[in-house]
Design a protein around this motif. Structure first.
Motif, PDB file in Angstrom:
ATOM      1  N   TRP A 150      -0.692  -9.486  -4.719  1.00 32.99           N
ATOM      2  CA  TRP A 150      -0.270  -8.152  -5.134  1.00 32.99           C
ATOM      3  C   TRP A 150      -1.355  -7.111  -4.905  1.00 32.99           C
ATOM      4  O   TRP A 150      -2.549  -7.392  -5.048  1.00 32.99           O
ATOM      5  N   LEU A 151      -0.915  -5.900  -4.595  1.00 31.52           N
ATOM      6  CA  LEU A 151      -1.753  -4.704  -4.659  1.00 31.52           C
ATOM      7  C   LEU A 151      -1.188  -3.804  -5.747  1.00 31.52           C
ATOM      8  O   LEU A 151       0.024  -3.560  -5.801  1.00 31.52           O
ATOM      9  N   ALA A 152      -2.064  -3.287  -6.602  1.00 32.97           N
ATOM     10  CA  ALA A 152      -1.673  -2.298  -7.610  1.00 32.97           C
ATOM     11  C   ALA A 152      -2.704  -1.183  -7.591  1.00 32.97           C
ATOM     12  O   ALA A 152      -3.906  -1.450  -7.612  1.00 32.97           O
ATOM     13  N   TYR A 153      -2.224   0.048  -7.534  1.00 30.66           N
ATOM     14  CA  TYR A 153      -3.169   1.162  -7.544  1.00 30.66           C
ATOM     15  C   TYR A 153      -2.648   2.296  -8.407  1.00 30.66           C
ATOM     16  O   TYR A 153      -1.450   2.426  -8.650  1.00 30.66           O
ATOM     17  N   VAL A 154      -3.578   3.125  -8.872  1.00 25.09           N
ATOM     18  CA  VAL A 154      -3.236   4.324  -9.619  1.00 25.09           C
ATOM     19  C   VAL A 154      -3.891   5.508  -8.926  1.00 25.09           C
ATOM     20  O   VAL A 154      -5.017   5.411  -8.423  1.00 25.09           O
TER      21      VAL A 154
END
Length: 283
Positions: A150-154
């Protein structure tokens, strides 16, 4: 040439120290919230391999190392000064065993120095708006994730809501007869996504599956004094350094007067952010 290199390194370190002192604390609570979001994604993995893209002064990389005792964490940033700052923070805040599980290095989001499929999870906070080409950065993150990773970014959501202290400082510049700082157009940037659906669409087009995105809010409370310190010592420090001492003193005095006219609640900055995440397809 050696002297110039030393000056550049000192400037890098000065910028990193300013970032760590004045800006990192503003975004840290929202950045760290990303770890709460991704925790279920790595639950059950015996030794998750985590990449923090654009680690800055190490906020996410160091927190992930301390939070998950079996995780192996890499943090990259394009600014050498920030990596040196992160290394010093790691030496101070982490135990020797924790320090052995984090690798901090200089690299760009669009050219990650890692083999394909080596990470279970990639995270990034307030970086994807700064890269020249967000799709390229997303594709590069996808490359280094294992199938199912997974990639998660804000990042910021595009927002034109005025902030009263900013307007007060601009009035001080006008009263001092000093033109406002011009935006640096020499550095191309992807910019802030206009909406969570737009961020999700871009992730899907970059090849991610099971994409989800949502809007949240970053809130930070300044005071008249802390806001002016932030502007003068970090946000506008380069611009102000181009002015003579008398001009800086005049702007300071005028800004204090303008800011003093604002109600305390005017110093609460509330701005929208977007959290987006997606998975590398298993096939």
């Amino acid at each position: 040439m050696a002297a110039m290199g030393s000056v550049t390194e000192r400037d890098d370190d000065h910028e990193a120290a300013g970032y760590g002192r004045w800006w990192a604390p503003v975004i840290a609570p929202t950045a760290l919230g990303l770890l709460d979001t991704v925790e279920p994604l790595i639950a059950g993995l015996p030794a998750p391999r985590i990449l923090d893209i654009g680690t800055g002064t190490g906020t996410l990389a160091l927190a992930a190392t301390g939070r998950w005792p079996n995780a192996i964490v890499w943090g990259i940033d394009s600014a050498a000064g920030r990596i040196r700052h992160a290394e010093r923070a790691a030496a101070t805040r982490l135990s020797p065993a924790e320090r052995a599980r984090v690798d901090l290095r200089v690299a760009r989001a669009e050219e990650l120095p890692f083999d394909d499929g080596g990470f279970d999870l990639a995270v990034s906070s307030f970086v994807m708006q700064l890269v020249p080409d967000r799709r390229s950065a997303l594709r590069e993150a996808l490359r280094v994730l294992r199938p199912g990773g997974w990639l998660a970014y804000v990042t910021w959501q595009a927002d034109r809501t005025p902030f009263a202290p900013d307007e007060a400082f601009e009035r001080a510049l006008d009263a001092a007869g000093v033109p406002s700082e011009e935006e640096d157009e020499a550095k191309p940037r992807a910019g802030d996504p206009p909406s969570p659906p737009a961020a999700a669409t871009q992730m899907r087009r970059a090849g991610y599956a099971e994409v989800r995105s949502r809007r949240g809010w970053l809130e930070h409370r300044w005071t008249a004094r802390s806001y002016l310190d932030f502007v003068e010592r970090y946000d506008k420090v380069g611009f102000l350094a181009t002015l003579d001492r008398e001009a800086r003193r005049r702007i300071h005095d005028l800004a204090r007067t303008e800011l003093a006219r604002l109600a305390p609640e005017a110093f609460t900055w509330r701005t929208p952010v977007i959290t987006a995440m997606g998975r590398r397809p298993r096939r």
